[in-house]
Design a protein around this motif. Sequence first.
Motif, PDB file in Angstrom:
ATOM      1  N   GLU A 252       0.926  -1.275   0.121  1.00 39.55           N
ATOM      2  CA  GLU A 252       0.006  -0.077  -0.117  1.00 39.55           C
ATOM      3  C   GLU A 252       0.806   1.190   0.037  1.00 39.55           C
ATOM      4  N   ARG A 253       0.394   2.234  -0.796  1.00 42.44           N
ATOM      5  CA  ARG A 253       1.059   3.446  -1.010  1.00 42.44           C
ATOM      6  C   ARG A 253       0.515   4.390  -0.090  1.00 42.44           C
ATOM      7  N   SER A 254       1.344   4.701   1.047  1.00 41.44           N
ATOM      8  CA  SER A 254       0.872   5.851   2.003  1.00 41.44           C
ATOM      9  C   SER A 254       1.148   7.377   1.312  1.00 41.44           C
ATOM     10  N   PHE A 255       0.130   8.192   0.831  1.00 41.34           N
ATOM     11  CA  PHE A 255       0.426   9.326   0.351  1.00 41.34           C
ATOM     12  C   PHE A 255       1.621  10.530   1.394  1.00 41.34           C
ATOM     13  N   ARG A 257       3.620   9.214   3.026  1.00 40.84           N
ATOM     14  CA  ARG A 257       4.974   8.727   3.363  1.00 40.84           C
ATOM     15  C   ARG A 257       5.719   9.009   2.066  1.00 40.84           C
ATOM     16  N   GLU A 258       4.849   9.082   1.248  1.00 41.68           N
ATOM     17  CA  GLU A 258       5.594   9.248  -0.490  1.00 41.68           C
ATOM     18  C   GLU A 258       5.976  10.768  -0.534  1.00 41.68           C
ATOM     19  N   LEU A 259       5.126  11.489   0.011  1.00 49.10           N
ATOM     20  CA  LEU A 259       5.180  12.876   0.008  1.00 49.10           C
ATOM     21  C   LEU A 259       6.465  13.338   0.691  1.00 49.10           C
ATOM     22  N   ASP A 287      -5.945   7.928  -0.967  1.00 54.51           N
ATOM     23  CA  ASP A 287      -4.495   7.933  -0.253  1.00 54.51           C
ATOM     24  C   ASP A 287      -3.848   6.666  -0.932  1.00 54.51           C
ATOM     25  N   ASP A 288      -4.111   5.715  -1.025  1.00 60.04           N
ATOM     26  CA  ASP A 288      -3.404   4.298  -1.673  1.00 60.04           C
ATOM     27  C   ASP A 288      -2.836   4.934  -3.206  1.00 60.04           C
ATOM     28  N   GLY A 291      -0.600   7.881  -3.662  1.00 62.06           N
ATOM     29  CA  GLY A 291       0.645   7.415  -3.120  1.00 62.06           C
ATOM     30  C   GLY A 291       1.670   7.197  -4.728  1.00 62.06           C
ATOM     31  N   TRP A 292       0.904   6.285  -5.144  1.00 59.19           N
ATOM     32  CA  TRP A 292       1.502   5.630  -6.418  1.00 59.19           C
ATOM     33  C   TRP A 292       1.554   6.912  -7.574  1.00 59.19           C
ATOM     34  N   ARG A 295       4.551   8.999  -6.712  1.00 61.73           N
ATOM     35  CA  ARG A 295       5.634   8.514  -6.857  1.00 61.73           C
ATOM     36  C   ARG A 295       6.137   8.458  -8.301  1.00 61.73           C
TER      37      ARG A 295
END
Length: 380
Positions: A252-255, A257-259, A287-288, A291-292, A295
Amino acid sequence: MSSSVVEPPRNRRGFLLVAAHTLWLWLLLTPAAAILRGQVHPALPAAVGLVVFAVLYLALVAVTVADLTIRPAVHHGGLVAFALLGVGLAVAYGGGPEGWLVLLMYVAAAGAVAAVPATRGFGWIGGSVVAVLAIGAAHGLSASETAQAALITLLAGAVTLAFSRTARLVEELRRTQRELARTAVEQERLRFARDLHDLLGHTLSLVVVKAEVVRRLVPSDPGRAAAEAADIERIGRTALVEVREAVTGYRERSFGRELDNVRAALADVGITITVRETSRPLGVEADDAFGWVLREGVTNVLRHSRASHCDIEVDVDDGGAVLTIRDDGVGGRPQPGNGLRGLTERLEQAGGQLHVAPVRGGGLLLTARIPHPAGRTVTG
């Protein structure tokens, strides 16, 4: 290691059913015994007709249940010839006490096995019952004997038709299950390929950027170069964990964390970043997915844009969530590669859309939109 139940080939199951139908021919022993005892005249046509009748019955059943390849016209012609033979034998010898009316039961069963759609099977069975009644009346048989033969013919045809329809439905269900399994495998392969591309594309781009920083810093600032090298090691270890998560399907991509990651990546190459976010929280799907998108979008900025500034904005309102990424780089017409194609698929799964286009004055604008789930409202 996975295990699965291995089903016998369709032809093998079919021939087993043909063998079962062979056992059902014991009802023909009564007219056969009458021929052998000399109670049927003339005996030779009756014997030959009875043998041909039995062989034709098994052949017609085998064509359907064993899935043999034969032209439909030949099959239908054989079925008509079989019915005419059965009616002819019953008409010729049905007046005796040897039970020749039972032949119409096999006629009904053979037609029920081959009938598609079921309405034809009901018509065929009804015709067989009518033939039994007509032949019994023509030979002056008792009402009870004729009614018994008609009932047996009706039940045999109905049971055979029901069994045949059930077998076809089971086979269709098996085909559907195989198709669903194949589709699931294809979807999993696409998911894995998409996740792997999105994960490694960004990570490798970041490693290249960090390596360039290390190369420039080694002569002038060895201490900072060592710190950047340690950061490369951390990124590599994180990438290994992410790949394992992608393989197991729990990535899962947390927005948020990616930010944080893209802030550091853009700062390392001298690109200033401006982030604007609303106070409303992102939904789980947004949110998921965002995140992608973040990225992949920032990876394209790092690789191709030659930009000096990047704007990232997130807006959430009652209609849904919108993420925009804009840079002031060289712009140009974006090419729909694996990255953008993968993002488009992710957003479509969430009911959203992706739009990428050059903007006036240079640079690219990436816009991702995801509506709120039906019946859900967002409060500030």
